[in-house]
Scaffold this active site. Structure first.
Site, PDB file in Angstrom:
ATOM      1  CB  SER A 126       1.807   1.992  -0.607  1.00 51.50           C
ATOM      2  OG  SER A 126       0.631   0.879  -1.596  1.00 51.50           O
ATOM      3  CE  LYS A 127       7.528   0.223   3.901  1.00 51.93           C
ATOM      4  NZ  LYS A 127       6.882   1.438   4.687  1.00 51.93           N
TER       5      LYS A 127
END
Ligand code: GLU
Length: 485
Positions: free
Chosen positions: A254-255
């Site tokens: 994810s980010k």
């Protein structure tokens, strides 16, 4: 005979192309190219609120950057279009109407509140929420009445009880789901827009897709899709659900883990062939051999049999290492072209780039080609190349300059430079030998004072590359400031 893969990548344009999506696209692409099949790109934009043209453009630009050229798509055309789902609504309607007419689907008038209440009650009892099937038994008259009242129904598929929905998956093996766990799900929403699980089946079938290769997270959707295939009397394609990509902490990528979109990697100074090679290795292994492979080699060696069921771990260091390899393989002209926009964005170059600027960047890239892992790594080296003022990095470096032989070396160096008609790496390199010969000082005793006097540092790119970048003026000024010569 090798199977022919007619495959598709079917992104929802709800954001930039994610690294996971790019990996799915790549695996499909590889199999199409390997088998002489086709790679179709279909835009799944039925989520009207979240879909955007901007994302669509980004997806195609990212695919192009990676070299994943489609055979059929909204951009390339093809015999099975349109390739954008919102342009196929009449097609989905036709099949939904067919299922309604055959009694395999039905209108459901239940309000969202009712469905929500059913859901909550099921959850409370610890049961899996599932539609009760209440509207399945409405008579045609009751339906007409509700329609006449202006109610907007959804259409649900009537999923038969007691059936086994079997996914024969090329990566995960046979996975069996019970139809009783699926329930009658919505295939067309009240606004007439089909749901993903319905549209995807109609499209994959009509587009003659042979293998559906996609992310593992869609495995749980597959029984619903198989139920649609059964209802429409269509053969089920082959499936392959490829594993999740995890960050190094083994949590879903994810980010938090850094860049997640292809565009971000491009902006960070990665080369497309490095990302291509890296993505191919996320879940696939050529089997003990060298992992650095050209596109052609990857196409030749790739097979679903060697795709792992276990999650793939995104190893940033490996990507950097691969990128460094491809930077070293690149021509200086190419690196210059990639470095210029970066140097502009960092304020080292103006908008208008002159021939002299290009020459300067060429010398910089000659100095750094062996040193950097990404184009943007040049940022950390730029202080070496610009400005008169430099800092002597530490005591060790100061000690180098305190050596009594330093003035002899620097004076000889200046004299030799003055004799050079042109400052290029090859000619500058020869100077060091000449200084050695003249002064009787060897290797380090020659290099180190010059290096520290010019850069303030004990290590760095080769001196014969740095000196031409600096040019006479900066060399002169720096020597004056650091050794007062
Ligand atoms: N539109 C879906 C997605 O982007 C595609 C799923 C599929 O490949 O079937 O996740």
């Amino acid at each position: 005979m090798v199977e022919t893969y007619r495959v598709r990548f079917a992104p929802s344009p709800t954001g930039p192309l994610h690294i996971g999506g790019a990996r799915s696209a790549l695996f499909n692409y590889l199999l199409a190219r390997k088998s002489g099949g086709q790679f179709v790109v279909r835009i799944e934009d039925t989520d009207l609120e979240r879909s955007s043209k901007e994302s669509e453009v980004n997806i195609f630009e990212s695919l192009k950057w990676l070299g994943l050229d489609a055979d059929e798509s909204i951009m390339d055309g093809g015999d099975y279009g349109p390739y954008r789902q919102t342009e196929r609504l009449d097609i989905y309607k036709k099949y939904a109407d067919q299922l309604l007419a055959e009694g395999k689907a039905y209108y459901c008038f239940c309000s969202e509140e009712e469905i929500e209440a059913e859901r909550a009650a099921a959850m409370e009892k610890g049961e899996m929420p599932m539609y009760s099937g209440k509207c399945r038994n409405l008579t045609p008259e009751q339906q007409q009445e509700l329609l006449a009242q202006g109610k907007k129904p959804v259409i649900r598929l009537h999923v038969p009880h007691g059936e086994k929905l079997v996914v024969d998956d090329a990566v995960r093996g046979v996975v069996t789901f019970e139809s009783d766990g699926v329930g009658d799900f919505v295939i067309v929403k009240s606004d007439g827009i089909p749901t993903y699980n319905f549209a995807v089946v109609v499209d994959d079938y009509l587009m003659k897709i042979s293998h559906v290769i996609r992310a593992e997270e869609h495995l749980s959707n597959t029984p619903r899709q198989i139920a649609v295939y059964h209802a429409l009397g269509w053969d089920v394609p082959k499936f392959a659900h490829i594993s999740l990509i995890l960050g190094e902490d083994r949590k879903k990528m994810s980010k938090r883990h850094g860049a997640t979109s292809v565009t971000q990697y491009e902006k960070l100074g990665y080369l497309p062939e490095a990302v291509f090679n890296f993505l191919a290795l996320l879940g696939w292994s050529p089997g003990g051999e060298d992992e650095i492979m050209t596109k052609e080699e990857i196409i030749e060696k790739f097979s679903l049999d060697a795709v792992s069921k276990s999650p793939a771990v995104f190893d940033m260091e490996k990507l950097k290492w691969l990128n460094g390899h491809y930077i070293r393989q690149s021509s200086i002209e190419r690196l210059v072209g990639l470095a210029i926009p970066y140097l502009q964005s960092e304020g080292y170059l103006q908008e208008q780039v002159t021939e002299a600027d290009k020459q300067w960047v060429t010398l910089i890239m000659q100095a750094l080609q062996e040193k950097i892992h990404t184009i943007n790594d040049i940022g950390e080296f730029m202080p070496l190349f610009v400005g008169e003022d430099i800092t002597i990095e530490d005591d060790e470096a100061k000690e180098v300059l305190a050596d009594p032989d330093v003035p002899t070396v620097i004076n000889a160096f200046k004299a030799k430079l003055a004799e050079l008609p042109e400052w290029n790496a090859d000619d500058v390199k020869k100077i060091f030998k000449a200084i050695s010969k003249e002064t009787g000082l060897k290797g380090k005793k020659v290099f180190m004072p010059i290096r520290v006097a010019l850069t303030g540092q004990m290590h760095g790119p080769d001196l014969h590359f740095i000196i031409p970048v600096l040019g006479p003026e900066l060399v002169e000024k720096r020597l004056q400031k650091t050794v007062n010569l």
